[in-house]
Write an enzyme that holds these catalytic residues in place. Sequence first.
Site, mmCIF file in Angstrom:
data_model
loop_
_atom_site.group_PDB
_atom_site.id
_atom_site.type_symbol
_atom_site.label_atom_id
_atom_site.label_comp_id
_atom_site.label_asym_id
_atom_site.label_seq_id
_atom_site.Cartn_x
_atom_site.Cartn_y
_atom_site.Cartn_z
ATOM 1 N N CYS A 236 66.006 -35.031 -48.317
ATOM 2 C CA CYS A 236 65.189 -36.203 -48.644
ATOM 3 C C CYS A 236 66.021 -37.486 -48.562
ATOM 4 O O CYS A 236 67.246 -37.452 -48.687
ATOM 5 C CB CYS A 236 64.627 -36.033 -50.062
ATOM 6 S SG CYS A 236 63.208 -37.092 -50.359
ATOM 7 N N ASP B 103 61.062 -31.150 -60.150
ATOM 8 C CA ASP B 103 62.234 -32.014 -60.171
ATOM 9 C C ASP B 103 62.535 -32.376 -61.622
ATOM 10 O O ASP B 103 61.633 -32.405 -62.464
ATOM 11 C CB ASP B 103 61.941 -33.291 -59.362
ATOM 12 C CG ASP B 103 63.201 -34.024 -58.929
ATOM 13 O OD1 ASP B 103 64.309 -33.623 -59.332
ATOM 14 O OD2 ASP B 103 63.070 -35.018 -58.194
HETATM 15 O O1 LIG Z 1 65.483 -40.817 -53.626
HETATM 16 C C1 LIG Z 1 64.999 -41.731 -54.296
HETATM 17 O O2 LIG Z 1 65.530 -42.840 -54.377
HETATM 18 C C2 LIG Z 1 63.732 -41.500 -55.027
HETATM 19 C C3 LIG Z 1 63.080 -42.585 -55.590
HETATM 20 C C4 LIG Z 1 61.911 -42.388 -56.259
HETATM 21 C C5 LIG Z 1 61.384 -41.139 -56.391
HETATM 22 C C6 LIG Z 1 62.023 -40.055 -55.851
HETATM 23 C C7 LIG Z 1 63.194 -40.224 -55.168
HETATM 24 N N1 LIG Z 1 63.854 -39.164 -54.638
HETATM 25 C C8 LIG Z 1 63.407 -37.844 -54.763
HETATM 26 C C9 LIG Z 1 64.239 -36.955 -53.971
HETATM 27 O O3 LIG Z 1 64.953 -37.370 -53.136
HETATM 28 C C10 LIG Z 1 64.189 -35.527 -54.161
HETATM 29 O O4 LIG Z 1 62.869 -35.099 -54.050
HETATM 30 C C11 LIG Z 1 64.794 -35.029 -55.421
HETATM 31 O O5 LIG Z 1 64.579 -35.870 -56.492
HETATM 32 C C12 LIG Z 1 66.199 -34.649 -55.259
HETATM 33 O O6 LIG Z 1 67.058 -35.664 -55.546
HETATM 34 P P1 LIG Z 1 68.574 -35.340 -55.902
HETATM 35 O O7 LIG Z 1 68.643 -34.966 -57.338
HETATM 36 O O8 LIG Z 1 69.292 -36.613 -55.617
HETATM 37 O O9 LIG Z 1 69.021 -34.248 -54.997
#
Ligand SMILES: O=C(O)c1ccccc1NCC(=O)[C@H](O)[C@H](O)COP(=O)(O)O
Length: 197
Positions: free
Chosen positions: A6, A120
């Site tokens: 993502c 999440d």
């Molecule tokens: O990535 C962002 O900035 C974001 C902003 C608002 C809502 C969701 C967002 N990201 C979600 C994700 O990228 C993934 O679905 C997930 O949260 C995994 O993130 P991570 O903990 O950084 O691997």
Amino acid sequence: MKIKICGITNLQDALDAIEAGADALGFVFYSKSPRYIDPFEARKIVDAIPPFVQTVGLFVNENEHYINQVCANAKMQLAQIIDDFNYTDFEILDVKYIKVLRIKEKNDLNLIDDNFALVDAFVEGFGGEGKRLALEWFDKIDCSKLIIAGGLTSKNLNELSGYGFYGVDVSSGVEEFKGKKSKLKMIEFVKEANEII
Ligand SMILES: O=C(O)c1ccccc1NCC(=O)[C@H](O)[C@H](O)COP(=O)(O)O
């Protein structure tokens, strides 16, 4: 194990993610995110990637008209939707969608139903913060329709073995910095994800 990476913001990261073996690429259409991408910039990336890779648009508290329009403009095949305030009328979405269940405590797992969902860890800023879920909460849960996200890295993926999650979703765990992916981290992540049993 299906793997979604993502927060894609540029073509090189998209191509590196695909070469690493990602099944799906996520594009953040949430303007407050450091990973935000303009829908028409996302479309240029989508037009340049090879087939058989799913494109996923991430939306935070948007209505169905906006989601439909952005998915059409950016050629998204799936909408990943955070909908804290019931803004979205899912009945009239033009695209397939998956809901995000932002889990704060074990009781929130009662939100899981028979549909595929992305689970999440709850964070104030909505996501991509690297915060982890307590895996023991999933001990007695059927995880076969769940994509787990939140703080995953190549170093902790092995902890998912035995749960039977449908897929994993990662953003910050494969970044050099917010908005820029690391090719090496993506390769290591996909390799480890494929080892999960
Ligand atoms: O990535 C962002 O900035 C974001 C902003 C608002 C809502 C969701 C967002 N990201 C979600 C994700 O990228 C993934 O679905 C997930 O949260 C995994 O993130 P991570 O903990 O950084 O691997």
